[in-house]
Design a protein around this motif. Structure first.
Motif, PDB file in Angstrom:
ATOM      1  N   TRP A  61     -25.093 -21.396  48.730  1.00  0.00           N
ATOM      2  CA  TRP A  61     -24.432 -22.978  47.187  1.00  0.00           C
ATOM      3  C   TRP A  61     -24.502 -24.116  47.785  1.00  0.00           C
ATOM      4  O   TRP A  61     -24.299 -24.444  49.567  1.00  0.00           O
ATOM      5  CB  TRP A  61     -22.731 -22.325  46.959  1.00  0.00           C
ATOM      6  N   ASN A  62     -25.303 -25.284  47.067  1.00  0.00           N
ATOM      7  CA  ASN A  62     -24.945 -26.725  47.230  1.00  0.00           C
ATOM      8  C   ASN A  62     -23.966 -27.453  46.262  1.00  0.00           C
ATOM      9  O   ASN A  62     -23.414 -26.899  45.173  1.00  0.00           O
ATOM     10  CB  ASN A  62     -26.863 -27.295  46.526  1.00  0.00           C
ATOM     11  N   ILE A  63     -23.391 -28.157  47.309  1.00  0.00           N
ATOM     12  CA  ILE A  63     -21.660 -28.069  46.612  1.00  0.00           C
ATOM     13  C   ILE A  63     -21.546 -29.841  46.561  1.00  0.00           C
ATOM     14  O   ILE A  63     -22.373 -30.590  47.507  1.00  0.00           O
ATOM     15  CB  ILE A  63     -20.779 -27.848  48.190  1.00  0.00           C
ATOM     16  N   LEU A  64     -21.477 -29.743  45.717  1.00  0.00           N
ATOM     17  CA  LEU A  64     -20.856 -31.825  44.801  1.00  0.00           C
ATOM     18  C   LEU A  64     -19.527 -31.059  44.852  1.00  0.00           C
ATOM     19  O   LEU A  64     -18.975 -30.403  44.283  1.00  0.00           O
ATOM     20  CB  LEU A  64     -21.381 -31.937  43.877  1.00  0.00           C
ATOM     21  N   HIS A  65     -18.555 -32.219  45.544  1.00  0.00           N
ATOM     22  CA  HIS A  65     -17.349 -32.219  45.120  1.00  0.00           C
ATOM     23  C   HIS A  65     -16.874 -33.656  45.002  1.00  0.00           C
ATOM     24  O   HIS A  65     -16.844 -34.723  46.028  1.00  0.00           O
ATOM     25  CB  HIS A  65     -17.002 -31.654  46.567  1.00  0.00           C
ATOM     26  N   ASP A  66     -15.647 -33.900  44.323  1.00  0.00           N
ATOM     27  CA  ASP A  66     -15.053 -34.997  44.588  1.00  0.00           C
ATOM     28  C   ASP A  66     -13.450 -34.901  43.958  1.00  0.00           C
ATOM     29  O   ASP A  66     -12.951 -34.250  43.420  1.00  0.00           O
ATOM     30  CB  ASP A  66     -15.194 -35.680  42.667  1.00  0.00           C
ATOM     31  N   ALA A  67     -13.276 -35.241  45.149  1.00  0.00           N
ATOM     32  CA  ALA A  67     -11.232 -35.213  45.277  1.00  0.00           C
ATOM     33  C   ALA A  67     -10.482 -35.799  45.130  1.00  0.00           C
ATOM     34  O   ALA A  67     -11.242 -36.770  44.512  1.00  0.00           O
ATOM     35  CB  ALA A  67     -11.269 -34.730  46.462  1.00  0.00           C
ATOM     36  N   ALA A  68      -9.655 -35.214  44.781  1.00  0.00           N
ATOM     37  CA  ALA A  68      -8.546 -36.448  44.198  1.00  0.00           C
ATOM     38  C   ALA A  68      -7.762 -37.604  44.987  1.00  0.00           C
ATOM     39  O   ALA A  68      -8.351 -37.031  46.147  1.00  0.00           O
ATOM     40  CB  ALA A  68      -6.931 -35.689  43.935  1.00  0.00           C
ATOM     41  N   SER A  69      -7.357 -38.206  44.951  1.00  0.00           N
ATOM     42  CA  SER A  69      -7.117 -39.325  45.113  1.00  0.00           C
ATOM     43  C   SER A  69      -5.736 -39.356  46.025  1.00  0.00           C
ATOM     44  O   SER A  69      -5.314 -39.028  47.357  1.00  0.00           O
ATOM     45  CB  SER A  69      -6.221 -40.689  44.755  1.00  0.00           C
ATOM     46  N   ALA A  70      -4.997 -37.940  45.837  1.00  0.00           N
ATOM     47  CA  ALA A  70      -3.814 -38.005  46.147  1.00  0.00           C
ATOM     48  C   ALA A  70      -3.874 -36.759  46.842  1.00  0.00           C
ATOM     49  O   ALA A  70      -4.763 -36.070  46.383  1.00  0.00           O
ATOM     50  CB  ALA A  70      -2.768 -37.670  45.198  1.00  0.00           C
ATOM     51  N   LYS A  71      -3.909 -36.071  47.768  1.00  0.00           N
ATOM     52  CA  LYS A  71      -4.559 -34.579  49.009  1.00  0.00           C
ATOM     53  C   LYS A  71      -3.786 -33.750  48.276  1.00  0.00           C
ATOM     54  O   LYS A  71      -2.576 -33.891  48.035  1.00  0.00           O
ATOM     55  CB  LYS A  71      -4.435 -35.091  50.939  1.00  0.00           C
ATOM     56  N   GLY A  72      -4.838 -33.031  48.363  1.00  0.00           N
ATOM     57  CA  GLY A  72      -4.175 -31.776  47.976  1.00  0.00           C
ATOM     58  C   GLY A  72      -3.743 -31.741  46.198  1.00  0.00           C
ATOM     59  O   GLY A  72      -3.580 -30.420  45.357  1.00  0.00           O
ATOM     60  N   ARG A  73      -3.893 -32.401  45.702  1.00  0.00           N
ATOM     61  CA  ARG A  73      -4.531 -32.180  43.657  1.00  0.00           C
ATOM     62  C   ARG A  73      -4.611 -32.476  43.110  1.00  0.00           C
ATOM     63  O   ARG A  73      -6.495 -32.514  44.166  1.00  0.00           O
ATOM     64  CB  ARG A  73      -3.210 -32.928  43.434  1.00  0.00           C
ATOM     65  N   ALA A  74      -5.784 -31.702  42.285  1.00  0.00           N
ATOM     66  CA  ALA A  74      -6.454 -31.953  40.984  1.00  0.00           C
ATOM     67  C   ALA A  74      -8.196 -31.562  42.244  1.00  0.00           C
ATOM     68  O   ALA A  74      -8.436 -30.344  42.927  1.00  0.00           O
ATOM     69  CB  ALA A  74      -6.821 -33.143  40.513  1.00  0.00           C
ATOM     70  N   GLY A  75      -9.011 -31.858  42.237  1.00  0.00           N
ATOM     71  CA  GLY A  75     -10.233 -31.509  42.534  1.00  0.00           C
ATOM     72  C   GLY A  75     -11.029 -31.213  41.860  1.00  0.00           C
ATOM     73  O   GLY A  75     -11.146 -30.079  41.190  1.00  0.00           O
ATOM     74  N   VAL A  76     -12.569 -31.672  41.911  1.00  0.00           N
ATOM     75  CA  VAL A  76     -13.560 -31.085  41.115  1.00  0.00           C
ATOM     76  C   VAL A  76     -14.727 -30.952  41.480  1.00  0.00           C
ATOM     77  O   VAL A  76     -15.090 -31.495  42.656  1.00  0.00           O
ATOM     78  CB  VAL A  76     -13.516 -31.379  39.794  1.00  0.00           C
ATOM     79  N   ALA A  77     -15.261 -29.344  42.007  1.00  0.00           N
ATOM     80  CA  ALA A  77     -16.815 -29.575  42.473  1.00  0.00           C
ATOM     81  C   ALA A  77     -17.790 -28.815  41.721  1.00  0.00           C
ATOM     82  O   ALA A  77     -17.535 -28.445  40.040  1.00  0.00           O
ATOM     83  CB  ALA A  77     -16.441 -28.459  43.427  1.00  0.00           C
ATOM     84  N   LEU A  78     -18.930 -28.768  41.974  1.00  0.00           N
ATOM     85  CA  LEU A  78     -19.820 -27.880  41.663  1.00  0.00           C
ATOM     86  C   LEU A  78     -20.518 -26.923  42.115  1.00  0.00           C
ATOM     87  O   LEU A  78     -21.100 -27.907  43.126  1.00  0.00           O
ATOM     88  CB  LEU A  78     -21.106 -28.870  40.666  1.00  0.00           C
ATOM     89  N   ALA A  79     -21.134 -26.416  42.545  1.00  0.00           N
ATOM     90  CA  ALA A  79     -21.909 -25.087  42.822  1.00  0.00           C
ATOM     91  C   ALA A  79     -23.458 -25.054  42.909  1.00  0.00           C
ATOM     92  O   ALA A  79     -22.541 -23.639  41.425  1.00  0.00           O
ATOM     93  CB  ALA A  79     -20.807 -24.200  43.916  1.00  0.00           C
ATOM     94  N   SER A  80     -23.930 -25.332  43.284  1.00  0.00           N
ATOM     95  CA  SER A  80     -25.395 -24.004  42.598  1.00  0.00           C
ATOM     96  C   SER A  80     -26.246 -23.665  43.295  1.00  0.00           C
ATOM     97  O   SER A  80     -26.077 -23.898  44.774  1.00  0.00           O
ATOM     98  CB  SER A  80     -25.878 -25.437  41.888  1.00  0.00           C
ATOM     99  N   ARG A  81     -27.478 -23.482  42.555  1.00  0.00           N
ATOM    100  CA  ARG A  81     -27.989 -22.369  44.070  1.00  0.00           C
ATOM    101  C   ARG A  81     -28.908 -23.396  44.233  1.00  0.00           C
ATOM    102  O   ARG A  81     -29.628 -23.477  45.498  1.00  0.00           O
ATOM    103  CB  ARG A  81     -28.896 -20.886  42.913  1.00  0.00           C
ATOM    104  N   ALA A  82     -29.466 -23.940  42.958  1.00  0.00           N
ATOM    105  CA  ALA A  82     -30.594 -25.015  43.448  1.00  0.00           C
ATOM    106  C   ALA A  82     -29.546 -27.262  43.649  1.00  0.00           C
ATOM    107  O   ALA A  82     -28.413 -26.741  43.111  1.00  0.00           O
ATOM    108  CB  ALA A  82     -31.524 -25.462  42.284  1.00  0.00           C
ATOM    109  N   LYS A  83     -30.345 -27.476  44.369  1.00  0.00           N
ATOM    110  CA  LYS A  83     -29.780 -28.589  44.426  1.00  0.00           C
ATOM    111  C   LYS A  83     -29.861 -29.830  43.113  1.00  0.00           C
ATOM    112  O   LYS A  83     -31.289 -29.713  42.330  1.00  0.00           O
ATOM    113  CB  LYS A  83     -30.126 -29.818  45.769  1.00  0.00           C
ATOM    114  N   ALA A  84     -28.536 -30.429  42.842  1.00  0.00           N
ATOM    115  CA  ALA A  84     -28.705 -31.707  41.818  1.00  0.00           C
ATOM    116  C   ALA A  84     -29.490 -32.837  42.226  1.00  0.00           C
ATOM    117  O   ALA A  84     -29.889 -33.111  43.233  1.00  0.00           O
ATOM    118  CB  ALA A  84     -27.285 -31.542  41.276  1.00  0.00           C
ATOM    119  N   SER A  85     -30.683 -33.561  40.973  1.00  0.00           N
ATOM    120  CA  SER A  85     -31.068 -34.381  41.425  1.00  0.00           C
ATOM    121  C   SER A  85     -30.518 -35.385  41.082  1.00  0.00           C
ATOM    122  O   SER A  85     -30.880 -36.424  42.216  1.00  0.00           O
ATOM    123  CB  SER A  85     -32.473 -34.531  40.114  1.00  0.00           C
TER     124      SER A  85
END
Length: 284
Positions: free
Chosen positions: A58-82
């Motif tokens: 998996w190719n991982i993109l991750h944007d963490a929340a400012s506060a550790k341990g909260r929220a956080g979104v990610a995109l995992a894909s078989r091919a890389k994003a451009s």
């Protein structure tokens, strides 16, 4: 990218903490589901944690929340994003861990996918103010995304039930965050006819943005199918839930939907999150 001959399979899930979800069985679900792009909300973990849990394929993109341990979104894909982008709303607005866009090449076409996690909110508090700032940011960003890519989809936990069909006990929640008329009016405009004046359920009027609620398009005018149930009481067993996890697509991409599924667990003790995955196949 697609692992099937013609379809791009996009799955979205609020994991309520990806490490806990994997301990409870998320890995088995993912292994069996043949997903091309996985959008995750409430990651609550580091990028390294995600990489270890999902594995090197998996190719991982991750944007963490400012506060550790909260929220956080990610995109995992078989091919890389451009390319990927992570900001929404005014410059001073902290959207970290809640909005992650990426462009993927699929059969020679660019498909833009957004993993979004809207604030849960609480009426009459600063939490609700932040929620409205985020929804304002969405309203401004959605037309820009559609202009950038005719094939685009925003997926995730948007924390608003749009109509009474989306909440089992809607009458008891009309004054509660997640079903407030002002919140729902944003979705009236998101899904309203593009460029046409749309009167929201709260009485306000604004331009329709023309996006399509893929779940409602697939299910029709029926209750649910719900995507979130409280852990408390008999909510899951009684299917007393909320449909707050969406795949909302541009019309061009919505026209390419070949299958829509809500992967509801067979039993309460087989759940690995209080949300359930929403999985859609798009024929690109």
């Amino acid at each position: 990218m697609a692992s099937r001959s013609t379809d791009l399979r996009i799955a979205s899930i609020n994991t309520n903490g990806i490490r806990a979800a994997f301990r409870k069985g998320m890995g088995a679900w993912l292994d069996a589901r043949d997903v091309d792009i996985l959008a995750i909300q409430e990651v609550r973990a580091s990028t390294e944690d995600i990489e270890q849990l999902l594995g090197p394929e998996w190719n991982i993109l991750h944007d963490a929340a400012s506060a550790k341990g909260r929220a956080g979104v990610a995109l995992a894909s078989r091919a890389k994003a451009s390319i990927h982008r992570v900001t929404i709303g005014d410059d001073e607005f902290d959207s970290a861990g809640r909005w992650l866009e990426a462009d993927y090449e699929v059969n020679g076409q660019i498909v833009t996918v957004v993993s979004a996690y809207v604030h849960s909110g609480e009426d009459g508090t600063p939490k609700q103010v932040e929620k409205y700032k985020f929804l304002d940011g969405m309203a401004a960003r959605l037309p820009e995304i559609a202009e950038h890519s005719p094939l685009a989809v925003v997926v995730g936990d948007l924390n608003v039930g749009h109509t009474p069909l989306d909440i089992k006990n809607w009458k008891g929640n009309v004054k509660r965050a997640g079903f407030l008329p002002k919140e729902r009016a944003y979705f009236d405009r998101f899904f309203g006819e593009q460029g046409r004046a749309v009167e929201g359920v709260d009485g306000t009027t604004g331009p329709g943005l023309g996006w399509v609620d893929v779940g409602r398009q697939a299910a029709g005018e029926v209750d649910g199918p719900y995507t979130w149930w409280s852990w408390r009481g008999q909510a899951f067993d009684n299917d007393s839930g909320w449909r707050i996890d969406y795949q909302m697509a541009t019309p061009a991409l919505a026209a390419k939907v070949s299958n829509y599924a809500v992967d509801r667990a067979a039993a309460y003790d087989e759940r690995w999150s209080d949300h359930t995955p929403v999985v859609v196949d798009y024929t690109i």
